[in-house]
Design an enzyme around this catalytic site. Structure first.
Site, PDB file in Angstrom:
ATOM      1  N   ASP A   9      36.303  23.432  31.319  1.00 23.35           N
ATOM      2  CA  ASP A   9      36.928  22.838  30.069  1.00 23.35           C
ATOM      3  C   ASP A   9      38.131  23.770  29.427  1.00 23.35           C
ATOM      4  O   ASP A   9      38.538  24.639  30.060  1.00 23.35           O
ATOM      5  CB  ASP A   9      35.791  23.002  29.219  1.00 23.35           C
ATOM      6  CG  ASP A   9      36.007  22.621  27.727  1.00 23.35           C
ATOM      7  OD1 ASP A   9      36.578  21.425  27.569  1.00 23.35           O
ATOM      8  OD2 ASP A   9      35.747  23.102  26.732  1.00 23.35           O
ATOM      9  N   SER A  10      38.599  23.251  28.556  1.00 26.56           N
ATOM     10  CA  SER A  10      39.749  23.749  28.053  1.00 26.56           C
ATOM     11  C   SER A  10      39.425  25.154  27.263  1.00 26.56           C
ATOM     12  O   SER A  10      40.275  26.219  26.966  1.00 26.56           O
ATOM     13  CB  SER A  10      40.596  22.862  26.976  1.00 26.56           C
ATOM     14  OG  SER A  10      39.582  22.703  25.991  1.00 26.56           O
ATOM     15  N   GLY A  42      44.098  18.863  23.784  1.00 25.50           N
ATOM     16  CA  GLY A  42      44.366  17.478  23.043  1.00 25.50           C
ATOM     17  C   GLY A  42      45.640  17.188  22.853  1.00 25.50           C
ATOM     18  O   GLY A  42      45.964  15.870  23.145  1.00 25.50           O
ATOM     19  N   CYS A  72      35.336  18.128  29.787  1.00 22.09           N
ATOM     20  CA  CYS A  72      36.504  18.255  28.749  1.00 22.09           C
ATOM     21  C   CYS A  72      36.732  16.675  28.725  1.00 22.09           C
ATOM     22  O   CYS A  72      37.362  16.088  29.736  1.00 22.09           O
ATOM     23  CB  CYS A  72      37.678  19.000  29.166  1.00 22.09           C
ATOM     24  SG  CYS A  72      39.184  18.755  28.014  1.00 22.09           S
ATOM     25  N   GLU A 151      36.994  26.968  18.586  1.00 23.22           N
ATOM     26  CA  GLU A 151      37.558  28.052  19.480  1.00 23.22           C
ATOM     27  C   GLU A 151      37.489  29.475  18.804  1.00 23.22           C
ATOM     28  O   GLU A 151      37.385  30.235  19.173  1.00 23.22           O
ATOM     29  CB  GLU A 151      38.936  27.864  20.106  1.00 23.22           C
ATOM     30  CG  GLU A 151      38.635  26.763  21.168  1.00 23.22           C
ATOM     31  CD  GLU A 151      37.934  26.978  22.380  1.00 23.22           C
ATOM     32  OE1 GLU A 151      38.022  28.144  22.677  1.00 23.22           O
ATOM     33  OE2 GLU A 151      37.620  26.170  23.274  1.00 23.22           O
ATOM     34  N   CYS A 183      34.130  14.577  22.317  1.00 26.81           N
ATOM     35  CA  CYS A 183      34.874  15.951  22.878  1.00 26.81           C
ATOM     36  C   CYS A 183      33.466  16.839  22.869  1.00 26.81           C
ATOM     37  O   CYS A 183      32.764  16.939  22.181  1.00 26.81           O
ATOM     38  CB  CYS A 183      35.836  16.299  21.713  1.00 26.81           C
ATOM     39  SG  CYS A 183      36.557  18.087  22.096  1.00 26.81           S
ATOM     40  N   HIS A 185      33.653  19.973  22.540  1.00 27.60           N
ATOM     41  CA  HIS A 185      33.530  21.073  21.331  1.00 27.60           C
ATOM     42  C   HIS A 185      32.607  20.300  20.168  1.00 27.60           C
ATOM     43  O   HIS A 185      32.306  21.264  19.352  1.00 27.60           O
ATOM     44  CB  HIS A 185      34.959  21.156  20.840  1.00 27.60           C
ATOM     45  CG  HIS A 185      35.656  22.203  21.940  1.00 27.60           C
ATOM     46  ND1 HIS A 185      36.131  21.544  22.939  1.00 27.60           N
ATOM     47  CD2 HIS A 185      36.129  23.451  21.753  1.00 27.60           C
ATOM     48  CE1 HIS A 185      36.837  22.528  23.706  1.00 27.60           C
ATOM     49  NE2 HIS A 185      36.840  23.760  23.061  1.00 27.60           N
TER      50      HIS A 185
END
Lengths: 269, 269
Positions: A9-10, A42, A72, A151, A183, A185
């Site tokens: 993932d990012s 993104g 992701c 994050e 997403c 996240h």
């Protein structure tokens, strides 16, 4: 040696997939890579996201994983097909599992999708949903402010609550009965998102659904782990490991060791 | 010509899978076979169920289906691996999808399973659940009186309610948080089963889950229907088509044409 499932993932978003894999497939070993030095993906160009994803996949291949999970949505939308075509191991993304779960859930055929700009502008969910079920209406909204909050570990602050409520305002009057958290996240914010959208809207976590799909594919390929020993997972991140470790340990509810990876050519927005 | 998904069952049970496939994959054509002349399969020997299943699969192969769905738990438990090994098209059963859904759903790791005698004594759910998640406790119960009620169309009578309540009595005190309807006939009785088990027990329909798994596998094999024309499904049954048609039309909510198939060597209990 047990072959692992590699998850990338990012940043910390893919941990929502990893946690569900740990819960639904407790015998499977995970190798996780979070590209925290270059998060968020993104707002980046498709070309850049594709290049980063190839780079991480190449890094992960040294561990000879039995499966690559692109956890992701942004990277799935732009890079999955290319990654899949060059690898012999199965490659799983997070968009189709979420789309399938929404099709199973919706009764009024109006489905909402929230995600990063990259994911929403790719129209990947719309294509996935309508390829299977053409009568579905899709209402999509980019929420670029969510990933940076996650994050930084800000899951429950008043500021976060305000950002989520104001971002989702355009969807409040849409008669959808389910909303895809497009997403990985966003499950960190699912309590707040659920409060804002109200009880009539079922939230679909692409993380939960992807874990189930991983289970399905490993079973049909005869690749499920057979050992009943509990595996030791490995975590890598490209940025400062301190914040990654805090968020990961809090989310996963266990102590982990994080190995920092320094890209030779850093590329930070 | 569009290749169909072939779905088979001992009778009308597999229609619960067919209905979900129609809903979740509206572009896919279905060919359905209900072996109503020889229902129920539950009390039959494994050898007999295997022989019947091969016979039906051979019948369905004339239509060159792209996938075979064994929408009968009893037949899945005893015949699926053998059928899978002899065919080149994908073969999907109903046990693993239900098991995976239960693993996703349960929080207390206590899972109930109800099914026919054939399914329960095969221990197929226990094997499927514990292969993936060894800490799960499985409480299984054979409910041989349910299928004959469904095949007679008695979904809501007082007698049915009494049979369901008394059959499930042994499970009432078990602290499970989900119950697998391990027979595709049981979703016809899900309202009553839900009332008896109470709101703390989530019912898992292997029918719903199998439809999603069909979607997953067709996608990963690049075999999803691409036409946006709505398909005309075909229905076959080996017994009297009148009752089959009544139940099917009521359950599916649409008019259908049923073609009776007469086995050359009838075999009725």
């Amino acid at each position: 040696m047990q072959q692992a499932i590699a998850i990338l993932d990012s940043g910390v978003g893919g941990l929502t997939v990893a946690k569900e894999v740990m819960r639904q497939l407790p015998q499977e070993k995970i190798i996780y890579f979070g590209d925290t030095a270059r998060t968020p993906y993104g707002p980046r160009s498709a070309e850049e996201v594709i290049r980063f994803t190839h780079q991480i996949v190449d890094y992960l291949l040294q561990f000879q994983p039995k499966m690559i999970v692109i956890a992701c949505n942004t990277a799935t939308a732009v890079a999955m097909e290319e990654i899949r075509s060059r690898l012999s191991v199965p490659v799983v993304g997070v968009i189709h599992p979420g789309a399938r779960a929404a099709i199973k859930t919706t009764r009024n055929h109006v489905v909402g999708v929230i995600g990063t700009e990259g994911t929403i502008y790719s129209r990947a969910y719309e294509v996935a949903l309508r390829q299977i079920s053409p009568q579905i209406q899709v209402m999509s909204l980019a929420c670029p402010r969510f990933v940076p909050l996650v994050e930084r570990g800000m899951f429950r602050s008043d500021h976060t609550r305000h950002v989520v409520a104001s971002s989702l305002e355009p969807l409040r009057q849409v008669p959808m009965d389910c909303l895809i958290l497009g997403c990985t996240h966003y499950p960190y914010l699912s309590d707040i998102i659920g409060d804002v959208m109200g009880p009539g809207v079922t939230l679909i976590s692409s993380a939960d659904e992807t874990a189930r799909e991983i289970s399905t594919i490993l079973y049909h390929k005869g690749m499920l782990a057979t050992s009943s020993n509990y595996p030791v997972h490995q975590f890598f991140c490209s940025g400062d490991p301190w914040m990654f470790k805090q968020i990961a340990q809090s989310w996963l509810g266990e102590q982990i060791k994080v190995t920092p990876v320094v890209w030779q050519v850093p590329n930070i927005i």
